[in-house]
Design an enzyme around this catalytic site. Structure first.
Site: not given
Ligand SMILES: *Cc1c(COP(=O)(O)O)cnc(C)c1O
Length: 406
Positions: A70, A330, A356
């Site tokens: 982010k 999720y 993720y």
């Molecule tokens: C937010 C996030 C993602 C996903 O990224 P997006 O741009 O929202 O698809 C992947 N990995 C981690 C660790 C995240 O925090």
């Protein structure tokens, strides 16, 4: 020492304002030798290609707390945050709602309880001398519901870190009106004399949200030559998580531009497409929902960086999302995810996150041993297939999963 390679973006991309949050050097890319070996030693035909797996460490991209993907996106939002007339509004239909008299004083964003995004927004806010308010939805995904101790789930990990960083935290359930509409919260802040700037979840609905990973594509393209890749000389497959979508979308648009420029030009420029595979991590919405969003975000970023015909240039053929590894929900760790988490820790000494990147690793390992990859290698006459795993961060959530990880 990390190499100091400038990321040379072409105009108009290089004219888009960006506030540095990441280290000046590119986030490192390094090989994953044990994982590569595991993937190559498979009971397929003798002609199996060598699989060479590398990791790009977006979890080490910034000095700020809990580095992750982010921050890279937020670099392109800061100039708008500081603008007295921001271009991004809470609702396109109510553009006046975010009319600020002067630059923002507080960043407001949303996420799941263990959202990494909200932590990165909070840390950024503090670094910029602003306040942060985060809206956390207990019912996003099933992490909270399926925890053996929901109370701990709502206190540990990213929640604790958000508190340490001094965010104001408000928690909601799915049926609270604030869970779907932040407008009243923004109104309330304005009435109390603050100037809120709203950042949507994952910054993906923000029109500038895809730019960070479009820039990352240029960074990766530069790093491909330093990695001395065999085979095609490119990362043939790039695996990355797809949540809110602008990370994979940014990469798609960025690599489109990279390829259109034939960076490094001349005959030495390696050929062949990079296959960018977004691994989905939630069964809540169908794959088509995510594909439509990713295409839209990639085109939006494309327009801004100079693919002025992005409607034509970027199509559904560029969007590859894999929904086979979403698991039960999720934020829920299934066996495959847990295995991937342990494997990466025990073979490479690398921590993934439970929401993720562990699902991405599970997906990547599946792909690495798949017929499809072998066929790809045969078709392109590659004795070696180069694979890039993008580590997007998120390890701070691990403690909230204390009951399910080990
Ligand atoms: C937010 C996030 C993602 C996903 O990224 P997006 O741009 O929202 O698809 C992947 N990995 C981690 C660790 C995240 O925090």
């Amino acid at each position: 020492m990390r190499p100091r390679i400038p990321t040379q973006l072409p105009p108009p991309f290089n004219q888009l304002p960006r506030y540095p949050i990441l280290y000046h050097e590119p986030s490192p890319i390094h090989p994953l030798p044990t994982l590569s070996q595991i993937s190559t030693r498979i009971p397929h035909a003798d002609s199996s290609p060598r699989i060479c797996i590398f990791a790009k460490r977006e979890d080490q991209s910034s000095p700020l707390a809990c580095a992750g993907n982010k921050y890279r996106k937020l670099e392109y939002l800061v100039p708008d945050i500081f603008s007295p007339t921001p271009t991004y509004h809470y609702h396109e239909s109510h553009p006046t709602n975010q009319t600020l008299q002067g630059p923002a004083t507080i960043l407001v964003t949303e996420g799941a309880l263990q959202s990494n995004h909200t932590v990165q927004v909070t840390a950024l806010a503090r670094k910029l001398g602003l306040k942060a308010l985060v809206l956390l939805n207990r019912d996003t995904g099933s992490g909270y519901k399926t925890s053996s101790s929901p109370d701990h789930f709502a206190q540990l990990g990213n929640v604790q870190i958000n508190k340490l960083l001094g965010a104001e935290i408000r928690m909601y359930n799915a049926d609270d009106p604030e869970a779907t509409d932040a407008q009243p919260v923004l109104e309330e802040l304005r009435k109390s004399g603050q100037r809120p700037y709203w950042i949507p979840g994952g910054a993906s609905l923000h029109h500038l949200g895809g730019l960070g990973y479009a820039r990352a594509a240029f960074e990766i393209a530069e790093q491909e030559s330093e990695c001395r890749l065999g085979g095609s000389g490119l990362f043939d497959f790039i695996f990355v998580a797809c949540g809110s979508g602008s990370t994979v979308a940014g990469l798609i648009s960025g690599f489109k531009l990279v390829d259109s420029l034939r960076m490094g030009s001349g005959d030495n420029w390696p050929r062949g497409p990079r296959n960018i595979i977004g691994i989905l991590n939630s069964p809540t919405r169908p794959r088509a929902y995510h594909e439509e969003r990713v295409l839209r975000f990639a085109r939006t970023a494309g327009q801004l960086i100079g693919l002025f015909n992005s409607e034509r240039e970027i199509t559904m053929d560029d969007v590859h999302l894999d929904d086979r590894f979403v698991g039960e929900g999720y934020g829920v760790i299934d066996d495959e995810t847990r295995k991937a988490l342990s494997m990466m820790a025990e073979t490479e000494g690398i921590l993934l996150d439970p929401v993720y990147t562990a699902k991405v690793a599970a997906g990547m390992m599946h792909w690495a041993q798949s017929e499809e990859m072998i066929k790809y290698a045969e078709k392109n006459r590659l004795g070696e297939v180069n694979v890039l795993f993008i580590h997007t961060g998120g390890q701070a959530a691990l403690s909230a999963y204390f009951d399910r990880v080990v």
